[in-house]
Design an enzyme around this catalytic site. Structure first.
Site, PDB file in Angstrom:
ATOM      1  CG  ASP A   1      10.589   2.501 -21.856  1.00 58.33           C
ATOM      2  OD1 ASP A   1      10.316   2.021 -20.411  1.00 58.33           O
ATOM      3  OD2 ASP A   1      12.122   2.215 -21.601  1.00 58.33           O
TER       4      ASP A   1
ATOM      5  CD  GLU B   1      11.750  -1.101 -19.149  1.00 55.45           C
ATOM      6  OE1 GLU B   1      12.559  -0.837 -20.260  1.00 55.45           O
ATOM      7  OE2 GLU B   1      12.201  -0.915 -18.165  1.00 55.45           O
TER       8      GLU B   1
ATOM      9  CG  ASP C   1      16.703  -0.710 -27.755  1.00 53.32           C
ATOM     10  OD1 ASP C   1      16.308  -1.703 -26.551  1.00 53.32           O
ATOM     11  OD2 ASP C   1      17.947  -0.594 -27.137  1.00 53.32           O
TER      12      ASP C   1
ATOM     13  CB  SER D   1      18.938   3.728 -29.309  1.00 57.47           C
ATOM     14  OG  SER D   1      19.632   3.759 -29.871  1.00 57.47           O
TER      15      SER D   1
ATOM     16  CG  ASP E   1      24.744  -0.504 -27.230  1.00 57.94           C
ATOM     17  OD1 ASP E   1      25.288  -0.568 -27.651  1.00 57.94           O
ATOM     18  OD2 ASP E   1      23.598   0.547 -26.974  1.00 57.94           O
TER      19      ASP E   1
HETATM   20  P1  13P Z   1      23.462  -3.008 -22.028  1.00 63.85           P
HETATM   21  O1  13P Z   1      24.198  -1.619 -21.885  1.00 63.85           O
HETATM   22  O2  13P Z   1      23.829  -3.964 -20.484  1.00 63.85           O
HETATM   23  O3  13P Z   1      24.344  -3.666 -22.925  1.00 63.85           O
HETATM   24  O4  13P Z   1      22.272  -3.435 -22.291  1.00 63.85           O
HETATM   25  C1  13P Z   1      21.427  -3.114 -23.683  1.00 63.85           C
HETATM   26  C2  13P Z   1      20.113  -2.520 -23.766  1.00 63.85           C
HETATM   27  O5  13P Z   1      19.177  -2.888 -22.730  1.00 63.85           O
HETATM   28  C3  13P Z   1      19.512  -2.171 -24.540  1.00 63.85           C
HETATM   29  O6  13P Z   1      17.891  -1.881 -25.024  1.00 63.85           O
HETATM   30  O1  G3H Z   2      19.312   0.993 -23.959  1.00 62.46           O
HETATM   31  C1  G3H Z   2      19.728   1.834 -24.122  1.00 62.46           C
HETATM   32  C2  G3H Z   2      20.864   1.712 -25.398  1.00 62.46           C
HETATM   33  O2  G3H Z   2      22.088   0.967 -24.956  1.00 62.46           O
HETATM   34  C3  G3H Z   2      20.782   2.627 -27.015  1.00 62.46           C
HETATM   35  O3  G3H Z   2      22.117   3.792 -26.097  1.00 62.46           O
HETATM   36  O4  G3H Z   2      20.673   5.606 -26.980  1.00 62.46           O
HETATM   37  O5  G3H Z   2      23.451   5.398 -26.007  1.00 62.46           O
HETATM   38  O6  G3H Z   2      22.708   4.524 -28.021  1.00 62.46           O
HETATM   39  P1  G3H Z   2      21.837   4.323 -27.139  1.00 62.46           P
HETATM   40 ZN    ZN Z   3      17.057  -1.177 -22.923  1.00 59.34          ZN
END
Ligand code: 13P
Ligand code: G3H
Ligand code: ZN
Length: 341
Positions: free
Chosen positions: A122, A152, A100, A57, A284
């Site tokens: 996104d 998305e 991500d 991310s 995640d």
């Molecule tokens: P979770 O929070 O369900 O693990 O989803 C992770 C995710 O979509 C990262 O993009």
């Molecule tokens: O979609 C979100 C992921 O779980 C990443 O989370 O932005 O806290 O690293 P983060």
């Molecule tokens: Zn996500």
């Protein structure tokens, strides 16, 4: 000087998704922020002979540092090849480095220039035409570099990096053909009732089973089927797909944590999704929770311990087991690049 992912031994998602689609399984996309998580993901996926998407991310990128990340990814590929060589493997399992929830063109471009082989842009929170414009701009930069792009449509409830969505908006199947055609994305994330984080469903959306555990509303498979019909053979992505393992919740709470009514997507539903056009499943939160549960337990049971290896090591071991189980029992991605080690 920009670096290409090809020089780091990484792969884009094209062939991965083609095989996943045809083989009726999903490629795991596991998020990482630190060395132990990365080691666990790579070890689990290589040893189960699964393809893997290492997911970063923008928050993780800031946390780990973008330069260090590039070398971590390169190191992860080298580690994978060493494990394979030690087991006399005949084929290499592919590894993708993926951004991500990228939210700007500049971020996506910077990741591509630092060796990412796939990026998500996104624009799901934007008005439809703006989402198309932003996504198309990223595709135009990525395409000549052979980097994959995920777009998305529809909004997931929960936290999507910096953006907190109170309510989800399901993907509208009538938009997907136009969106994919006009942007040129390689895969599409859709919203069918999953959400981010450890509290995916409010207690009032759920029923309770005989033990008092929350039972969430089922995913909207009807929307997924509609999307599949409109985009035959096209790879679909599911975000927010942690099952929020109840054993981890119990361990966290037992050892001083406070995670009341944490609830995720039931694994049977993810298993069903993995057999469909869903070629990538994002996880995640489950990794975060397994790590936290293990560290909490070590702290309570051995309070005199102060060597980080004594709590991060067991956390890494627990993560490896969890990821292997997901690959085998939920995503169906194990054993796809040869026999498990
Ligand atoms: P979770 O929070 O369900 O693990 O989803 C992770 C995710 O979509 C990262 O993009
Ligand atoms: O979609 C979100 C992921 O779980 C990443 O989370 O932005 O806290 O690293 P983060
Ligand atoms: Zn996500």
């Amino acid at each position: 000087m920009p670096v290409s992912y090809k020089d780091l031994g990484l792969s884009n998602t094209r062939e991965m998704f083609r095989r996943a689609f045809e083989g009726h399984y999903a490629v795991p996309a596991y998020n990482f922020n630190n060395m132990e998580q990365l080691q666990a993901i790579v070890t689990a996926c290589v040893e189960t002979r699964s393809p893997v998407i290492l997911q970063v991310s923008s928050g993780a990128r800031k946390y780990a540092n973008q330069t260090l990340l590039r070398y971590m990814a390169e190191g992860a590929v080298k580690l994978a090849r060493e494990i394979e060589k030690a087991h006399g493997a005949h084929q290499e399992s592919p590894i993708t480095l993926h951004l991500d929830h990228g939210d700007t063109f500049d971020l996506a471009k910077s990741c591509i220039d630092h060796g990412f082989s796939s990026v998500m842009i996104d624009g799901s929170h934007l008005p439809y035409e703006e989402n198309i414009k932003l996504t198309k701009q990223v595709v135009e930069y990525a395409r000549p570099r052979d980097v994959s792009v995920e777009g998305e449509l529809g909004v997931l409830a929960g936290i999507e990096d910096k953006v907190m969505a109170e309510k989800s908006t399901y993907t509208r199947p009538e938009e997907v053909v136009d969106f994919v055609g006009r942007t040129g994305v390689d895969s599409l994330a859709i919203s069918i009732g999953t959400s981010h984080g450890a509290y995916k469903f409010k207690p009032e959306q759920c029923t309770r089973d005989e033990r008092g555990v929350l039972v969430p509303p089922p995913l909207r498979f009807d929307i997924l089927r509609e999307v599949e019909k409109k985009l035959p053979g096209f790879p679909i992505v599911l975000h927010g797909a942690s099952s929020v393992i109840q054993e981890a919740v119990a361990t966290i709470n037992k050892y001083g944590g406070a995670m009341k009514d944490a609830i995720g997507v039931p694994e049977e539903q993810l298993r069903e999704a993995a057999k469909s056009a869903v070629c990538k499943i994002n996880i995640d939160t489950d990794g975060r929770m397994v790590m936290t549960a293990t560290v909490r337990k070590v702290f309570v049971e051995t309070p005199a311990e102060f060597d980080p290896r004594k709590y991060l090591g067991p956390a890494r071991t627990a993560l490896i087991e969890m990821y292997k189980r997901k690959n085998r029992e939920v995503l169906g991605s194990a054993g796809r690049y040869g026999k498990e080690f």
